[in-house]
Design an enzyme around this catalytic site. Structure first.
Site, PDB file in Angstrom:
ATOM      1  N   ARG A  86       0.841  -1.203   0.000  1.00 46.01           N
ATOM      2  CA  ARG A  86       0.000   0.000   0.000  1.00 46.01           C
ATOM      3  C   ARG A  86       0.871   1.247   0.000  1.00 46.01           C
ATOM      4  O   ARG A  86       1.830   1.341   0.759  1.00 46.01           O
ATOM      5  CB  ARG A  86      -0.901  -0.010   1.234  1.00 46.01           C
ATOM      6  CG  ARG A  86      -1.867   1.147   1.228  1.00 46.01           C
ATOM      7  CD  ARG A  86      -3.060   0.878   2.076  1.00 46.01           C
ATOM      8  NE  ARG A  86      -3.917   2.048   2.109  1.00 46.01           N
ATOM      9  CZ  ARG A  86      -5.034   2.122   2.787  1.00 46.01           C
ATOM     10  NH1 ARG A  86      -5.438   1.076   3.482  1.00 46.01           N
ATOM     11  NH2 ARG A  86      -5.757   3.214   2.770  1.00 46.01           N
ATOM     12  N   ASP A 101      -9.341  -2.210   8.584  1.00 46.72           N
ATOM     13  CA  ASP A 101      -9.971  -1.190   9.441  1.00 46.72           C
ATOM     14  C   ASP A 101     -10.391  -1.817  10.753  1.00 46.72           C
ATOM     15  O   ASP A 101     -11.127  -2.823  10.752  1.00 46.72           O
ATOM     16  CB  ASP A 101     -11.236  -0.637   8.769  1.00 46.72           C
ATOM     17  CG  ASP A 101     -10.910   0.307   7.634  1.00 46.72           C
ATOM     18  OD1 ASP A 101      -9.858   0.943   7.692  1.00 46.72           O
ATOM     19  OD2 ASP A 101     -11.722   0.393   6.684  1.00 46.72           O
ATOM     20  N   MET A 177     -22.751  32.491  13.449  1.00 47.99           N
ATOM     21  CA  MET A 177     -23.983  32.840  14.169  1.00 47.99           C
ATOM     22  C   MET A 177     -25.140  32.017  13.594  1.00 47.99           C
ATOM     23  O   MET A 177     -26.306  32.384  13.757  1.00 47.99           O
ATOM     24  CB  MET A 177     -24.261  34.331  14.049  1.00 47.99           C
ATOM     25  CG  MET A 177     -23.172  35.162  14.739  1.00 47.99           C
ATOM     26  SD  MET A 177     -23.740  36.752  15.333  1.00 47.99           S
ATOM     27  CE  MET A 177     -24.307  37.503  13.839  1.00 47.99           C
ATOM     28  N   LEU A 180     -26.720  29.006   8.376  1.00 50.62           N
ATOM     29  CA  LEU A 180     -25.551  28.650   7.560  1.00 50.62           C
ATOM     30  C   LEU A 180     -25.899  28.577   6.073  1.00 50.62           C
ATOM     31  O   LEU A 180     -27.020  28.261   5.692  1.00 50.62           O
ATOM     32  CB  LEU A 180     -24.979  27.304   8.017  1.00 50.62           C
ATOM     33  CG  LEU A 180     -24.555  27.210   9.482  1.00 50.62           C
ATOM     34  CD1 LEU A 180     -23.862  25.876   9.740  1.00 50.62           C
ATOM     35  CD2 LEU A 180     -23.626  28.350   9.881  1.00 50.62           C
ATOM     36  N   GLN A 208     -22.695  41.745  20.171  1.00 53.26           N
ATOM     37  CA  GLN A 208     -22.266  42.460  18.968  1.00 53.26           C
ATOM     38  C   GLN A 208     -23.418  43.177  18.263  1.00 53.26           C
ATOM     39  O   GLN A 208     -23.239  43.713  17.173  1.00 53.26           O
ATOM     40  CB  GLN A 208     -21.517  41.526  18.009  1.00 53.26           C
ATOM     41  CG  GLN A 208     -22.330  40.429  17.372  1.00 53.26           C
ATOM     42  CD  GLN A 208     -21.438  39.421  16.655  1.00 53.26           C
ATOM     43  OE1 GLN A 208     -20.794  38.590  17.274  1.00 53.26           O
ATOM     44  NE2 GLN A 208     -21.408  39.491  15.326  1.00 53.26           N
ATOM     45  N   LYS A 296     -15.403  37.883   3.754  1.00 55.50           N
ATOM     46  CA  LYS A 296     -16.491  38.809   3.442  1.00 55.50           C
ATOM     47  C   LYS A 296     -16.534  39.893   4.520  1.00 55.50           C
ATOM     48  O   LYS A 296     -16.752  41.056   4.246  1.00 55.50           O
ATOM     49  CB  LYS A 296     -17.831  38.086   3.350  1.00 55.50           C
ATOM     50  CG  LYS A 296     -18.801  38.922   2.573  1.00 55.50           C
ATOM     51  CD  LYS A 296     -20.241  38.871   2.943  1.00 55.50           C
ATOM     52  CE  LYS A 296     -20.686  38.533   4.283  1.00 55.50           C
ATOM     53  NZ  LYS A 296     -21.274  39.640   5.022  1.00 55.50           N
ATOM     54  N   MET A 331     -22.243  35.780  -0.424  1.00 55.33           N
ATOM     55  CA  MET A 331     -23.219  35.057   0.402  1.00 55.33           C
ATOM     56  C   MET A 331     -23.225  35.617   1.816  1.00 55.33           C
ATOM     57  O   MET A 331     -22.173  35.889   2.397  1.00 55.33           O
ATOM     58  CB  MET A 331     -22.887  33.576   0.418  1.00 55.33           C
ATOM     59  CG  MET A 331     -23.221  32.942  -0.901  1.00 55.33           C
ATOM     60  SD  MET A 331     -23.299  31.167  -0.770  1.00 55.33           S
ATOM     61  CE  MET A 331     -23.652  30.775  -2.474  1.00 55.33           C
ATOM     62  N   ARG A 334     -27.948  37.306   5.821  1.00 52.60           N
ATOM     63  CA  ARG A 334     -28.988  38.338   5.732  1.00 52.60           C
ATOM     64  C   ARG A 334     -29.571  38.455   4.318  1.00 52.60           C
ATOM     65  O   ARG A 334     -30.574  39.149   4.138  1.00 52.60           O
ATOM     66  CB  ARG A 334     -28.422  39.681   6.178  1.00 52.60           C
ATOM     67  CG  ARG A 334     -28.110  39.730   7.684  1.00 52.60           C
ATOM     68  CD  ARG A 334     -27.652  41.105   8.112  1.00 52.60           C
ATOM     69  NE  ARG A 334     -27.598  41.252   9.557  1.00 52.60           N
ATOM     70  CZ  ARG A 334     -26.484  41.211  10.278  1.00 52.60           C
ATOM     71  NH1 ARG A 334     -25.328  41.009   9.700  1.00 52.60           N
ATOM     72  NH2 ARG A 334     -26.533  41.383  11.592  1.00 52.60           N
TER      73      ARG A 334
HETATM   74  O1  PAF Z   1     -19.074  36.484  11.570  1.00 51.06           O
HETATM   75  C1  PAF Z   1     -19.865  36.056  12.429  1.00 51.06           C
HETATM   76  O2  PAF Z   1     -20.746  35.243  12.152  1.00 51.06           O
HETATM   77  C2  PAF Z   1     -19.751  36.569  13.853  1.00 51.06           C
HETATM   78  O3  PAF Z   1     -19.434  37.895  13.893  1.00 51.06           O
HETATM   79  C3  PAF Z   1     -18.805  35.721  14.723  1.00 51.06           C
HETATM   80  C4  PAF Z   1     -17.367  35.817  14.232  1.00 51.06           C
HETATM   81  C5  PAF Z   1     -19.259  34.296  14.743  1.00 51.06           C
HETATM   82  C6  PAF Z   1     -18.818  36.245  16.158  1.00 51.06           C
HETATM   83  O4  PAF Z   1     -20.098  36.180  16.696  1.00 51.06           O
END
Ligand code: PAF
Length: 451
Positions: A86, A101, A177, A180, A208, A296, A331, A334
């Site tokens: 291998r 494995d 945050m 996603l 924030q 970004k 992207m 928001r």
């Molecule tokens: O970029 C973000 O999503 C936020 O500002 C972070 C870095 C997760 C901090 O809350």
């Protein structure tokens, strides 16, 4: 040490497949502390999953009785794979003369850099499940590793990170945050490619946001986010409640410097202090080797890089490229709030930045004339209310004096209003590298935002 029953997945698709497997089994049986008790039938099947064109695999499972600890058994298996020819490093799903494995080691759960037992992928693989059934193993009795692990309690998250690090795993942190999108997934995938364990945090950080901002309305989609984390290969998702991150006596903050009071900081004066505080808290809890942030939010990235340096966190901050929609819009969580007409208008940001890039590529070097080029594009779009347009130094985003520029990053922020809702969008591009390269269907990545 008393004997433990261990199960070994056997596979080969190069050379004399059966001979390779049988030779390995007799060598294993000859090793001190290992007895080969039984072996299932060996059955041929095509490659499971994606990989280069290759011949069929011969697969089966062997039952061993061993007094060796699991890592020692694994070392023998790795040596036998190499002895069978291998090539190293072993590339996933590439042809191989022998693959051994360690599937099960008694009922133990092992989660170290080199070994995860029970084998996390065996439940999806018929060529493992059927031989195990033939040998009478009831997988329902075995602890099944869950990925990603979802953890809410900061102490448990810290303990999980320490556990992995104690097992010699490198860890990559992806703070988010939530809400996603493919941009976040690209960070997770980069961390996956570079680290043994990938930790995603999902926390809408109240510190924030200031009064009147969209903290309450910020999208919270945890179930879907966990699914996207799983797809991108995260090992753990840390999703605490605000009171778990900041108890009622919490009063310490990370102060950020004057550079954080310009651009975003001028519009949102406490924003970067809140970002730096939560990131410092996440760093302290998880102590990752690497932390991944998207370009970004270029000013956020610069603030975090400075904070990491100033406070001496031994963490590599990894800059990740901007991921864009097919029409160029960067992207962002928001973007979903944009009204249809604003969604169309929103591409004005990237069009303005690209116009400046093109002017730079054609030889324009004057800071203010480059800004004018971008600004004239922005002015053509009445739906975009400009917050700022700046040309700053690469990296630390220092102010550039008027006159010729050698390199620079142009940053823009604008508001779009849909009824009462105001959606603020940010974007930025390096002047220097205007050409685009494809990332995936529907997304493009700018070469300037080098992966
Ligand atoms: O970029 C973000 O999503 C936020 O500002 C972070 C870095 C997760 C901090 O809350």
């Amino acid at each position: 040490m008393t004997e433990v029953l261990a199960y070994l997945g056997l596979g080969a698709n190069e050379g004399d497949r059966e001979r390779n497997i049988r030779t390995a089994l007799s060598s294993l049986g000859a090793a001190p502390g290992v007895r080969v008790v039984r072996c299932s039938k060996l059955v041929s099947s095509a490659l499971f999953g994606e990989g280069p064109e290759q011949g069929e695999y011969l697969n089966g499972v062997a039952e061993l009785a061993t007094s060796l600890p699991a890592p020692a058994l694994l070392s023998i298996c790795r040596a036998l794979e190499v002895a069978a020819g291998r090539r190293l490093p072993a590339l996933r799903n590439h042809p191989r003369p022998l693959d051994l494995d360690l599937l099960l080691y008694g009922r133990e759960t092992i989660d170290t850099r080199d070994l995860i037992v029970p084998h996390p992928r065996m439940w999806q693989r018929p060529f493992v499940l059927l031989p195990l059934r033939e040998l009478g193993v009831d997988l329902a009795l075995m602890p099944r590793p869950v990925r990603p692990l979802v953890v809410q309690d900061p102490a448990k998250f810290a303990a999980l990170c320490s556990h992995w690090q104690a097992g010699a795993c490198t860890t990559g942190l992806v703070p988010t945050m939530g809400a996603l999108h493919p941009g976040h997934q690209s960070l997770i995938r980069k961390a996956r490619a570079e680290c043994d364990r990938v930790l995603v945090t999902i926390f809408v950080n109240p510190l924030q946001f200031s009064a009147g901002e969209d903290f309450a309305a910020y999208p919270r989609t945890l179930e879907r986010d966990v699914q996207l984390c799983a797809e991108a290969g995260a090992d753990a998702v840390f999703a605490p409640e605000p009171l778990q991150m900041y108890d009622s006596d919490f009063c310490s903050n990370v102060a950020v410097g004057a550079a954080a009071m310009t651009m975003e900081g001028a519009i949102r004066p406490t924003h970067f202090q809140g970002v730096a505080t939560v990131v410092a808290r996440l760093f302290a809890l998880s102590r990752p080797h690497n932390a991944y942030f998207g370009k970004k939010d270029a000013q956020q990235l610069a603030v975090i890089q400075r904070m990491t340096l100033d406070l001496g966190f031994p963490i590599r901050v990894v800059e990740c490229p901007i991921v864009r929609e097919a029409d160029g819009l960067a992207m962002s969580s928001r973007n979903v709030y944009l009204a249809p007409a604003d969604r169309i208008a929103s591409t004005v940001l990237v069009r303005a930045l690209r116009a400046a890039q093109q002017a730079f590529a054609s030889g324009e070097r004057d800071r203010d004339r480059l800004l004018q080029v971008a600004s004239s594009v922005l002015l053509q779009e009445p739906r975009a209310e400009l917050d700022y347009l700046e040309l700053r130094g690469e990296g630390d985003l220092r102010l550039l004096p008027a006159g010729p520029v050698v390199l620079g990053r142009m940053l823009v922020a604008a508001k779009f209003r849909a009824g009462k809702r105001v959606v603020r969008l940010l974007d930025n591009l390096s002047l220097a590298e205007p050409s685009e390269i494809g990332l995936s269907a529907g997304s493009v990545l700018f070469q300037g935002d080098r992966p």
